[in-house]
Design a protein around this motif. Sequence first.
Motif, PDB file in Angstrom:
ATOM      1  N   PRO A  51       0.835  -1.209   0.000  1.00  0.00           N
ATOM      2  CA  PRO A  51       0.000   0.000   0.000  1.00  0.00           C
ATOM      3  C   PRO A  51       0.869   1.258   0.000  1.00  0.00           C
ATOM      4  O   PRO A  51       1.963   1.266   0.585  1.00  0.00           O
ATOM      5  CB  PRO A  51      -0.775  -0.096   1.313  1.00  0.00           C
ATOM      6  CG  PRO A  51      -0.616  -1.490   1.799  1.00  0.00           C
ATOM      7  CD  PRO A  51       0.661  -2.006   1.230  1.00  0.00           C
TER       8      PRO A  51
ATOM      9  N   GLY B  39       0.387   4.825   1.442  1.00  0.00           N
ATOM     10  CA  GLY B  39      -0.568   5.560   2.281  1.00  0.00           C
ATOM     11  C   GLY B  39      -1.676   4.619   2.749  1.00  0.00           C
ATOM     12  O   GLY B  39      -1.430   3.473   3.113  1.00  0.00           O
ATOM     13  N   THR B  40      -2.895   5.122   2.680  1.00  0.00           N
ATOM     14  CA  THR B  40      -4.038   4.340   3.158  1.00  0.00           C
ATOM     15  C   THR B  40      -4.262   3.115   2.265  1.00  0.00           C
ATOM     16  O   THR B  40      -4.342   3.261   1.046  1.00  0.00           O
ATOM     17  CB  THR B  40      -5.289   5.244   3.159  1.00  0.00           C
ATOM     18  OG1 THR B  40      -5.031   6.346   4.046  1.00  0.00           O
ATOM     19  CG2 THR B  40      -6.520   4.500   3.642  1.00  0.00           C
TER      20      THR B  40
ATOM     21  N   ARG C 275      -0.689  -2.496   9.759  1.00  0.00           N
ATOM     22  CA  ARG C 275      -0.402  -1.589   8.636  1.00  0.00           C
ATOM     23  C   ARG C 275       1.109  -1.487   8.399  1.00  0.00           C
ATOM     24  O   ARG C 275       1.580  -1.547   7.258  1.00  0.00           O
ATOM     25  CB  ARG C 275      -1.018  -0.201   8.913  1.00  0.00           C
ATOM     26  CG  ARG C 275      -0.660   0.864   7.900  1.00  0.00           C
ATOM     27  CD  ARG C 275      -1.210   0.536   6.506  1.00  0.00           C
ATOM     28  NE  ARG C 275      -0.666   1.425   5.488  1.00  0.00           N
ATOM     29  CZ  ARG C 275       0.497   1.225   4.860  1.00  0.00           C
ATOM     30  NH1 ARG C 275       1.244   0.162   5.149  1.00  0.00           N
ATOM     31  NH2 ARG C 275       0.911   2.079   3.953  1.00  0.00           N
TER      32      ARG C 275
ATOM     33  N   TYR D 168       0.588   5.910  10.871  1.00  0.00           N
ATOM     34  CA  TYR D 168       0.816   4.630  10.184  1.00  0.00           C
ATOM     35  C   TYR D 168       0.454   4.679   8.692  1.00  0.00           C
ATOM     36  O   TYR D 168       1.000   3.912   7.907  1.00  0.00           O
ATOM     37  CB  TYR D 168       0.039   3.496  10.853  1.00  0.00           C
ATOM     38  CG  TYR D 168       0.542   3.129  12.252  1.00  0.00           C
ATOM     39  CD1 TYR D 168       1.764   3.579  12.741  1.00  0.00           C
ATOM     40  CD2 TYR D 168      -0.210   2.306  13.081  1.00  0.00           C
ATOM     41  CE1 TYR D 168       2.211   3.233  14.010  1.00  0.00           C
ATOM     42  CE2 TYR D 168       0.237   1.944  14.353  1.00  0.00           C
ATOM     43  CZ  TYR D 168       1.442   2.422  14.808  1.00  0.00           C
ATOM     44  OH  TYR D 168       1.883   2.067  16.069  1.00  0.00           O
ATOM     45  N   ASN D 169      -0.494   5.534   8.316  1.00  0.00           N
ATOM     46  CA  ASN D 169      -0.884   5.589   6.895  1.00  0.00           C
ATOM     47  C   ASN D 169      -0.233   6.757   6.159  1.00  0.00           C
ATOM     48  O   ASN D 169      -0.605   7.035   5.015  1.00  0.00           O
ATOM     49  CB  ASN D 169      -2.412   5.685   6.769  1.00  0.00           C
ATOM     50  CG  ASN D 169      -3.079   4.351   7.057  1.00  0.00           C
ATOM     51  OD1 ASN D 169      -2.595   3.309   6.614  1.00  0.00           O
ATOM     52  ND2 ASN D 169      -4.161   4.370   7.806  1.00  0.00           N
TER      53      ASN D 169
ATOM     54  N   ASP E 261       2.130   8.752   3.793  1.00  0.00           N
ATOM     55  CA  ASP E 261       2.880   8.268   2.628  1.00  0.00           C
ATOM     56  C   ASP E 261       4.246   8.942   2.510  1.00  0.00           C
ATOM     57  O   ASP E 261       4.968   8.738   1.545  1.00  0.00           O
ATOM     58  CB  ASP E 261       2.064   8.411   1.329  1.00  0.00           C
ATOM     59  CG  ASP E 261       1.464   9.777   1.186  1.00  0.00           C
ATOM     60  OD1 ASP E 261       1.864  10.678   1.954  1.00  0.00           O
ATOM     61  OD2 ASP E 261       0.589   9.947   0.315  1.00  0.00           O
TER      62      ASP E 261
ATOM     63  N   MET F 156      -9.939  -0.850   8.521  1.00  0.00           N
ATOM     64  CA  MET F 156      -9.890   0.610   8.390  1.00  0.00           C
ATOM     65  C   MET F 156     -10.656   1.320   9.507  1.00  0.00           C
ATOM     66  O   MET F 156     -10.454   2.516   9.738  1.00  0.00           O
ATOM     67  CB  MET F 156     -10.404   1.046   7.012  1.00  0.00           C
ATOM     68  CG  MET F 156      -9.502   0.626   5.844  1.00  0.00           C
ATOM     69  SD  MET F 156      -7.735   0.907   6.141  1.00  0.00           S
ATOM     70  CE  MET F 156      -7.721   2.692   6.247  1.00  0.00           C
TER      71      MET F 156
ATOM     72  N   PHE G  12      -8.633   3.291  11.925  1.00  0.00           N
ATOM     73  CA  PHE G  12      -8.078   4.592  11.539  1.00  0.00           C
ATOM     74  C   PHE G  12      -9.176   5.668  11.469  1.00  0.00           C
ATOM     75  O   PHE G  12      -8.881   6.850  11.614  1.00  0.00           O
ATOM     76  CB  PHE G  12      -7.312   4.446  10.219  1.00  0.00           C
ATOM     77  CG  PHE G  12      -6.186   3.456  10.350  1.00  0.00           C
ATOM     78  CD1 PHE G  12      -4.988   3.826  10.962  1.00  0.00           C
ATOM     79  CD2 PHE G  12      -6.332   2.136   9.954  1.00  0.00           C
ATOM     80  CE1 PHE G  12      -3.958   2.911  11.153  1.00  0.00           C
ATOM     81  CE2 PHE G  12      -5.307   1.206  10.135  1.00  0.00           C
ATOM     82  CZ  PHE G  12      -4.123   1.598  10.732  1.00  0.00           C
ATOM     83  N   SER G  13     -10.428   5.233  11.258  1.00  0.00           N
ATOM     84  CA  SER G  13     -11.522   6.213  11.305  1.00  0.00           C
ATOM     85  C   SER G  13     -12.037   6.350  12.735  1.00  0.00           C
ATOM     86  O   SER G  13     -12.835   7.241  13.028  1.00  0.00           O
ATOM     87  CB  SER G  13     -12.661   5.780  10.374  1.00  0.00           C
ATOM     88  OG  SER G  13     -13.143   4.518  10.791  1.00  0.00           O
TER      89      SER G  13
END
Length: 335
Positions: free
Chosen positions: A13, A15-16, A51, A249-250, A252, A318, A321-322
């Motif tokens: 991946p 980023g997300t 992740r 963690y996400n 980039d 996910m 992360f939200s």
Amino acid sequence: MPSNTSVRLARRPSGTPVPDDFAITTEAAPEPGPKEFVVKNTMISLDPAMRGWLDDRPSYLPPVGIGEVVRAGAVGEVVASQHRRFPVGSYVSGTFGVQEYALSDGRDVTKIDLAQGTPAMHLGVLGLTGLTAYFGLFDLGKPRAGETVLVSAAAGAVGSIVGQLALLNGCRVVGLAGGPEKCRYLTEELGFHAAIDYKADGMRRAMAEACPDGIDVYFDNVGGTILNTALTMLAMHARIVVCGAVAQYNADAPTPGPSNYLALLVRRATMSGFLVFDYASEYPVARRRLAGWVADGRITAPETIVAGSVSDFLPTFMRLFSGDNLGKLVLDISG
Ligand SMILES: NC(=O)c1ccc[n+]([C@@H]2O[C@H](COP(=O)([O-])OP(=O)(O)OC[C@H]3O[C@@H](n4cnc5c(N)ncnc54)[C@H](OP(=O)(O)O)[C@@H]3O)[C@@H](O)[C@H]2O)c1
């Protein structure tokens, strides 16, 4: 022979993570060879660290290879065995991956005691997240009665247990969480002294008001702006426990370090990282203590259990992360 559906890493991946980063494959379930057994996963643990394991960079574990099953903790039942210590019918936890069946030789596998707690609890409060809270807080945070403990991602799996353990220790406990619902949960259900909605305006002021004598222990699960703000409010000889940095963690691109780090010098403070795996020999004692506190109602173990199949991995993951989880997030594939 049953089939085994798995989620594999198709590409790294950026980023997300997106669905094309993963491939869902189905093949025959494995058969155990000598000194091996097969586990039918029932509950898959979703952890922010997963992740990082998808990135090709040096870390404490090798990256998941392209084409490999996505690494994840899980609990399940032994359904075929040629291993004396893990007969058919045993319940076990281990790093069994995002798949329905896993082949194991028993290394790093724990037999779980369902009298101590449910399978989901063995991934949460009695599993790695509860143990992370326990060792990170007690071994590095060293909280003393009357001290102020601030914890981020406080309504999550690790954070909710950290806060309650600090309360048991007689500390003033302040949690950071996203949104008024979670903040209400922390103060009204878990008994935190204060909770701060970091998504609302005025986080800095709220933190200062909630920690009038400064922060003695900051248990950091998120990094980023919250860490940088907490650094400005440290009490003398404060301890910052670097547990994780879910806010990063996400990303980039590399995230800049906390610009306020010189507060460590001014306050003669320490900031130390740790990995729960280093405490493996002490897990049984810690797990017994945690189970005791849960059984006598002194700690509550919030959980978000999502029923589905391994194909639901990505949208469920996910949610970490939200912020769409309260406590330990688990994918229940037993149905
Ligand atoms: N060092 C170790 O050995 C070890 C072991 C296990 C876990 N960990 C770390 O412990 C931390 C917590 O893990 P967990 O499994 O308990 O997850 P969790 O807290 O249950 O879930 C993650 C939470 O992070 C919050 N979050 C997400 N994005 C955020 C952002 N940008 N800023 C602030 N908060 C954000 C969300 O809550 P809100 O709704 O409040 O935003 C979400 O619920 C992670 O950093 C993990 O890597 C470390």
